[in-house]
Motif scaffolding. Sequence first.
Motif, mmCIF file in Angstrom:
data_model
loop_
_atom_site.group_PDB
_atom_site.id
_atom_site.type_symbol
_atom_site.label_atom_id
_atom_site.label_comp_id
_atom_site.label_asym_id
_atom_site.label_seq_id
_atom_site.Cartn_x
_atom_site.Cartn_y
_atom_site.Cartn_z
ATOM 1 N N GLU A 1 4.419 -10.368 10.213
ATOM 2 C CA GLU A 1 5.538 -9.903 9.415
ATOM 3 C C GLU A 1 5.192 -10.115 7.942
ATOM 4 O OE1 GLU A 1 9.102 -11.846 10.572
ATOM 5 O OE2 GLU A 1 8.949 -11.253 12.687
ATOM 6 N N ALA A 2 5.100 -9.049 7.203
ATOM 7 C CA ALA A 2 4.716 -9.129 5.791
ATOM 8 C C ALA A 2 5.718 -8.369 4.945
ATOM 9 C CB ALA A 2 3.315 -8.559 5.579
ATOM 10 N N ARG A 3 5.992 -8.910 3.776
ATOM 11 C CA ARG A 3 6.911 -8.259 2.841
ATOM 12 C C ARG A 3 6.212 -8.082 1.501
ATOM 13 N NH1 ARG A 3 11.090 -9.889 -0.727
ATOM 14 N NH2 ARG A 3 10.758 -12.096 -0.181
ATOM 15 N N PHE A 4 6.236 -6.864 1.005
ATOM 16 C CA PHE A 4 5.592 -6.536 -0.261
ATOM 17 C C PHE A 4 6.646 -6.144 -1.289
ATOM 18 C CE2 PHE A 4 2.538 -5.643 3.070
ATOM 19 C CZ PHE A 4 1.363 -6.202 2.584
ATOM 20 N N ALA A 5 6.311 -6.248 -2.544
ATOM 21 C CA ALA A 5 7.191 -5.834 -3.629
ATOM 22 C C ALA A 5 6.394 -4.992 -4.607
ATOM 23 C CB ALA A 5 7.782 -7.045 -4.348
ATOM 24 N N THR A 6 7.105 -4.113 -5.296
ATOM 25 C CA THR A 6 6.459 -3.282 -6.293
ATOM 26 C C THR A 6 7.477 -2.902 -7.357
ATOM 27 O OG1 THR A 6 5.108 -1.300 -6.641
ATOM 28 C CG2 THR A 6 6.974 -1.095 -5.141
ATOM 29 N N ASP A 7 7.029 -2.503 -8.518
ATOM 30 C CA ASP A 7 7.902 -2.060 -9.591
ATOM 31 C C ASP A 7 7.914 -0.534 -9.635
ATOM 32 O OD1 ASP A 7 8.281 -4.732 -10.298
ATOM 33 O OD2 ASP A 7 6.542 -4.706 -11.643
ATOM 34 N N GLY A 8 8.975 0.014 -10.203
ATOM 35 C CA GLY A 8 9.027 1.459 -10.343
ATOM 36 C C GLY A 8 9.711 2.116 -9.165
ATOM 37 N N ARG A 9 9.701 3.429 -9.161
ATOM 38 C CA ARG A 9 10.371 4.210 -8.128
ATOM 39 C C ARG A 9 9.398 4.662 -7.054
ATOM 40 N NH1 ARG A 9 13.222 8.907 -11.500
ATOM 41 N NH2 ARG A 9 13.986 9.461 -9.411
ATOM 42 N N ALA A 10 9.909 4.767 -5.865
ATOM 43 C CA ALA A 10 9.096 5.294 -4.783
ATOM 44 C C ALA A 10 8.877 6.785 -4.998
ATOM 45 C CB ALA A 10 9.780 5.050 -3.444
#
Length: 518
Positions: A310-319
């Motif tokens: 189970e992994a959770r990623f984060a990113t900035d900006g819009r998909a």
Amino acid sequence: MLQRTSGSPSEPPPTRPRGTTRRAMLVGAAATVGLGIGWLLWPRNWPLPRLGRDDEVMLNAWVRVAPSGEVTVALPQAEMGQGALSGLAQILAGEMGADWRRVAVEPSPFHPAYAQVGLASRGTAGLPPVLRDIARAAGTTAIQRFNLHLTGGSSSIPNYHEVMREAGATARALLVGSAARAWGVSPEAIDTRDGHVVYKANRMSFAEAVKGVDPADAARARLRETPDPLVGRPLPRLDLPPKVDGSARFGADVRVPGMVFAAIRHGPAGNGRLVEARAPAGVMLVRGPNWVAATGATTHEARRALDAVEARFATDGRAAGPFIDTLLDSALAGDGGKEVAGHGDVAALLGAKPVVADYGVPFLAHACMEPMVATARLEGGRVELWGPTQSRTLAVLGVARALEVDLVELGPLGLQGSGEVSVSSTCTVFAESEVVGLIHQGFNKADIIRGIHAAVAGRTRALVGRVGITPEVTMTGGVAKNQGVVKELADRLGAPMNIPAEPQTVGALGAALIARSK
């Protein structure tokens, strides 16, 4: 496919303005440039590795001839379907006079002789003539010192074109010189064609001519004045048959004893980062800055293990979404957007009524035949790597960083070194490239680290010698905790070293005491 670096002592000191003065800046800049050019121009030799079988003759770093007459060209560029291997070999073979049916290619070694020096010419083309040659020479040397290998930007043919021609001309001069001595005629009267050395009705195969080559004949090498017999012809590509019949080997095809497989899950593209990852008991979890991986005895087991992570990623900006098309349309209409490149005047060419047409295609990333899979073997402190890469330089740097030694291990490891490795640079930028090259040559970590310590100590000894050395020497700063540097410096100064209990704090404490007294 797998592909076979003044005032009297009684006077008070003059008051200096705070900060950096223009004079200091100029002196500092001159010193930096002087050091940089001095390092670049310092003589250095890179012995070429022996390529091919013992019965093959290397005419230069790029080409060799077998007893059968087969010509093998060593090339540094990655073949990704763009035809670089065949194109470069065609240039060399044409200048050499080889028979295309008897030409083969293989990956060149990771060696400065094959570095992308053509980048220096392209990068300096816009400079004023008075600076261009100097910048180009410095750039060429720097690229060789860094051992920069790179495939990209449609640079393979333009950047290696002259190199290939010169290599082919040198090979031709050697073969012609051999035949000229055998026939007792002038080399100027001889040519090469279709894998033979030719003089009037006389023909000598490359296989025969290569037996009598003399390296001195290379000095007579000249580029062809007549049109190249191979360049421009539609010849069969050398990389296609193994791709079609399945004999081409990729990084994913390599197997080594005791091999462990891994499956990887990447985070979002761009600035995606791993926030957290959990795995059940029994799963070997490996975390990266923007990825997670799991290992197993087979690819199937590794993938099953990764499915349980189970992994959770984060990113900035819009998909990504339809807004991208809207922004592109607005930019094309002149509302926003940024011009990336331009040439000429469109209005002047098309007139008052330009022709407008809309073309839309989906996003298409590079999709090469070779899967993005690599195999690595770590044994005896040395790494052997098989895999797809457009830059062996960056790949080696990446592996070196992944296997870096912890800082606290540097001192003890350096004490174990043999002292046989010499690191010539004390500049960290250049030293990194030099160290990577030493790793690639198979030197162990202890010897390389001792070489680094010796370089630092040697430079320090030269600086200390300008002010004189007293019988008692005290060393402060964080480097004083490195036993290897301390020993190398003590040996060069010929004096014992006093090391405070916490040398890294001495400077700060001294500054605090001075500030308190004022």
